[in-house]
Every structure is written in C-alpha cells, then in structure tokens.
Design a protein around this motif. Structure first.
Motif, short mmCIF file in Angstrom:
data_model
loop_
_atom_site.label_atom_id
_atom_site.label_comp_id
_atom_site.label_asym_id
_atom_site.label_seq_id
_atom_site.Cartn_x
_atom_site.Cartn_y
_atom_site.Cartn_z
N ASP A 6 0.84 -1.21 0.00
CA ASP A 6 0.00 0.00 0.00
C ASP A 6 0.87 1.25 0.00
N SER A 7 1.97 1.22 0.75
CA SER A 7 2.88 2.36 0.77
C SER A 7 3.48 2.60 -0.61
N ALA A 8 3.89 1.53 -1.29
CA ALA A 8 4.43 1.67 -2.64
C ALA A 8 3.36 2.17 -3.60
N LEU A 9 2.13 1.69 -3.42
CA LEU A 9 1.03 2.13 -4.29
C LEU A 9 0.73 3.60 -4.07
N ASP A 10 0.79 4.05 -2.84
CA ASP A 10 0.55 5.47 -2.57
C ASP A 10 1.57 6.35 -3.30
N GLN A 11 2.83 5.96 -3.26
CA GLN A 11 3.86 6.74 -3.94
C GLN A 11 3.66 6.71 -5.46
N THR A 12 3.23 5.56 -5.98
CA THR A 12 2.95 5.46 -7.42
C THR A 12 1.79 6.35 -7.81
N GLU A 13 0.74 6.37 -6.98
CA GLU A 13 -0.41 7.22 -7.26
C GLU A 13 -0.02 8.69 -7.18
N ARG A 14 0.81 9.04 -6.21
CA ARG A 14 1.27 10.43 -6.11
C ARG A 14 2.05 10.84 -7.35
N LEU A 15 2.90 9.93 -7.82
CA LEU A 15 3.67 10.21 -9.03
C LEU A 15 2.75 10.36 -10.23
N GLY A 16 1.73 9.52 -10.31
CA GLY A 16 0.77 9.63 -11.41
C GLY A 16 -0.01 10.93 -11.37
N ARG A 17 -0.41 11.36 -10.16
CA ARG A 17 -1.13 12.63 -10.04
C ARG A 17 -0.26 13.80 -10.49
N LEU A 18 1.01 13.76 -10.11
CA LEU A 18 1.91 14.84 -10.49
C LEU A 18 2.06 14.92 -12.00
N VAL A 19 2.25 13.76 -12.65
CA VAL A 19 2.40 13.76 -14.11
C VAL A 19 1.13 14.26 -14.78
N THR A 20 -0.04 13.83 -14.29
CA THR A 20 -1.30 14.28 -14.86
C THR A 20 -1.47 15.78 -14.71
N GLN A 21 -1.12 16.31 -13.54
CA GLN A 21 -1.24 17.75 -13.32
C GLN A 21 -0.28 18.53 -14.19
N LEU A 22 0.92 18.02 -14.37
CA LEU A 22 1.88 18.69 -15.25
C LEU A 22 1.39 18.71 -16.69
N LEU A 23 0.77 17.62 -17.12
CA LEU A 23 0.21 17.59 -18.47
C LEU A 23 -0.93 18.58 -18.62
N ASP A 24 -1.77 18.70 -17.59
CA ASP A 24 -2.86 19.67 -17.63
C ASP A 24 -2.32 21.09 -17.75
N LEU A 25 -1.31 21.43 -16.95
CA LEU A 25 -0.73 22.76 -17.02
C LEU A 25 -0.01 23.00 -18.34
N SER A 26 0.59 21.95 -18.89
CA SER A 26 1.24 22.09 -20.19
C SER A 26 0.22 22.41 -21.27
N ARG A 27 -0.94 21.74 -21.23
CA ARG A 27 -2.00 22.04 -22.19
C ARG A 27 -2.53 23.45 -21.99
N ALA A 28 -2.60 23.89 -20.73
CA ALA A 28 -3.06 25.24 -20.45
C ALA A 28 -2.10 26.27 -21.03
N ASP A 29 -0.80 26.07 -20.85
CA ASP A 29 0.19 27.01 -21.37
C ASP A 29 0.17 27.05 -22.89
N ALA A 30 -0.11 25.90 -23.50
CA ALA A 30 -0.14 25.83 -24.96
C ALA A 30 -1.45 26.35 -25.54
N GLY A 31 -2.43 26.62 -24.67
CA GLY A 31 -3.72 27.09 -25.14
C GLY A 31 -4.52 26.01 -25.85
N ALA A 32 -4.18 24.74 -25.57
CA ALA A 32 -4.84 23.64 -26.26
C ALA A 32 -6.10 23.17 -25.56
N ALA A 33 -6.33 23.65 -24.35
CA ALA A 33 -7.49 23.19 -23.59
C ALA A 33 -8.74 23.92 -24.06
N SER A 34 -9.84 23.22 -24.08
CA SER A 34 -11.13 23.81 -24.47
C SER A 34 -12.20 23.28 -23.52
#
Length: 331
Positions: free
Chosen positions: A140-168
């Motif tokens: 469970d501890s390893a899974l928590d760290q994996t989920e945290r890493l996944g959330r970070l990557v997802t959030q970075l992708l969201d912000l990248s799309r925002a900076d590129a103006g690709a979000a609608s």
C-alpha cells in the motif's frame, strides 16, 4: 525635432563659414568644402548621442541571446528612441522573470518527481533484498507513492496544455447537487479521516465543463482535507450566482487558514505558502504523501477557462475559498 535641429545647425555652420571667409578673401568654392566638412563633424556628434540607446539595445539584445537578462538601457530622452528604450527595458524585465520562473519550475518538478521515486525505490529495494516482507501495508505504501507520481504527471500535463492554449471547454447542463455528491464521494474515499458536508440549493443547475469543474472542486476538497484537523467537517456550498445562470461554489475547512499575504500566491505553481501559526503550516505540501503544489494552480486555470474567478475569503478561522462561474450558454 532633433533631426530638425541637426538640419538647422548644419545649414547655419555652412553659411557662417562662407560669410567668415569673404572678409578674409576666400571664395565660396574654398570655404564651402570646409563648411560641409565641419557640418558633417557636427552631424556625427549629434547623431552619436541620438543613437546611443540603439547601440546599447543592440549590445543588450546580444547579451540576452547568451542568456544574460540583467542588461538594461539608459532611457533619458522623451522622443521615440526613449520610448523604445523604455519598452526594451520592460521586455528585458519580463524575459528575466520568465527565465526565473522556468528555472524554478524545472527545479520544483525535479524535486517533486524525485521524492516519490526515491520512496518507491527504497520500498522495492527492501522487498527485493528480503529486508522487508511484501505485506499489504508495504505494498500500500508503494502504491501510494505510485499514485502520487501519477497525479503529479497528470497535473503537469494539464498545465502544459493550459500554457499551450490547447485546452477547451465541453459545456453541458449539470445537476449541481448530483455533481457535488459525486465529487465529495470520491474525496471521502481518498480521505477516510475527513468528514465532508454539502449544502446545495435545491434544484440548482449550471452550464459548465463537468471534467474541468471536477478538477476545481476535487483539488479544493483535497487541499481542505489535508490541512484541516482530522474529523472536522469540510463544507461544500453551492448557490446561484448574482446573474441568472451563474454559479457560486465555496469550500471551507477548519484548519489554520491562509495568511492574507499568501492568499494570492497559493494559486501559483508549487507554492507552499507561509505558516499561519508557528506550529501549523497551512500549505506544507512538500511532505511525503502530501500535495504536489499544483492543485490550486490547476483550480485557478480551470476557473479562468470558464471565465470565472477563484479567491480566498477573509474568515476569522479556517480557510474558505470561493469559486464564481458566470452564466454560459450551451453551444
């Protein structure tokens, strides 16, 4: 005006030289070349002073091409060249700020990625070496760290799309009560120790992008649940906006709150905020298992995408964040 002064001065110099030569017995064909030569020297001196800011801008631009954004141009005149120098200095300052934010962003991303990766690697190495048994708690501890890493990557992708103006926006008609119930149920599953309370005006509907609005409320609930005392309620309030069709959402907790000086900065990327009290930091999101420092930045981005605004309200205790969305017609 300066060019006019140059023309007048050079013409006067040439005439004076010719008039000066007549009493001395010099012909115009002899004094005129001397007058022209002196006029050219005067023009050169005046032009050198007029174009000095342009040469400084050229040198500063070459320095910026090498990555040095500290150079500035002296702007003492009030003519077009002076205005250009002021504009150049503003541009240099903006570029310096962008470069600083870029370096800070890269450093923060590196730090945020390294933390869960290091923790996950330590857990897996202990299991592989037989130091730690692969018990459900360890996994469970390893899974928590994996989920945290996944959330970070997802959030970075969201912000990248925002900076590129690709979000609608994919606007749809929402039943606000059902929507809030779904989001709070997901938050309750992620934070078993928190208690979520919703207060929604009966029959309230709004037009919004469900996924983007879900990002806003989910991040606010996550932030409130992590910083509020265990067992205290996290309240979600939904009311009609001042204009017909608008929507006002508020998320409140009973935590230490956000200092007034930090209420704007908390919506910046990787902002950790300042402690509200010496013992209890409001936004200590860098701790293992904590947030990534991107949740509120994404909430502001999604709110801006709807044309609304998000603010931290002034409350005597706890933290209360309001999201206001304008009326939006269906496409």
């Amino acid at each position: 005006m300066k060019f006019g002064v140059v023309v007048v001065v050079t013409a006067c110099v040439a005439v004076l030289i010719v008039l000066w030569g007549y009493p001395l017995g010099f012909r115009a064909r002899q004094t005129m070349p001397v007058g022209v030569l002196i006029s050219l020297v005067v023009i050169q001196l005046l032009a050198h002073g007029m174009t000095a800011p342009l040469r400084e801008m050229t040198a500063a631009a070459r320095a910026m091409a090498r990555g040095d954004y500290s150079r500035r141009v002296r702007a003492t005149s009030r003519d077009e060249v002076g205005e250009l120098a002021h504009a150049f200095n503003r541009m240099a300052a903006d570029l310096a700020e962008v470069d600083r934010q870029r370096r800070e962003f890269v450093a923060n991303v590196s730090h945020e990625l390294r933390t869960p990766i290091s923790a996950l690697r330590a857990v897996l190495e202990n299991v592989a070496d037989g130091v730690t048994l692969a018990t459900p708690d360890v996994l469970d501890s390893a899974l928590d760290q994996t989920e945290r890493l996944g959330r970070l990557v997802t959030q970075l992708l969201d912000l990248s799309r925002a900076d590129a103006g690709a979000a609608s926006l994919d606007l749809s008609r929402l039943d606000v009560a059902a929507f809030v119930a779904d989001v709070t149920a997901e938050a309750a599953a992620s934070h078993p120790g928190a208690r979520f309370v919703s207060d929604v005006t009966p029959g309230l509907h709004a037009t919004a992008d469900r996924d983007r609005l879900h990002q806003v409320i989910a991040n606010l609930l996550d932030n409130a649940a992590r910083h509020g005392p265990p067992g205290t309620p996290v309240t979600v309030t939904a009311r009609p906006g001042a204009a017909p069709g608008g929507l006002v959402l508020e998320v409140a907790d009973e935590g230490p709150g956000i200092p007034p000086a930090e209420r704007t900065r908390v919506f910046e990327r990787f902002s950790r905020g300042a402690p509200s009290t010496p013992a209890t930091p409001r936004a200590a999101q860098g701790t293992p298992g904590g947030g990534t420092g991107l949740g509120l930045a994404i909430a502001r981005w999604a709110t801006d995408l709807h044309g609304g605004d998000i603010t931290v309200l002034d409350t005597p205790e706890g933290c209360r964040i309001r999201v206001r969305l304008p009326a939006a017609p269906l496409p």
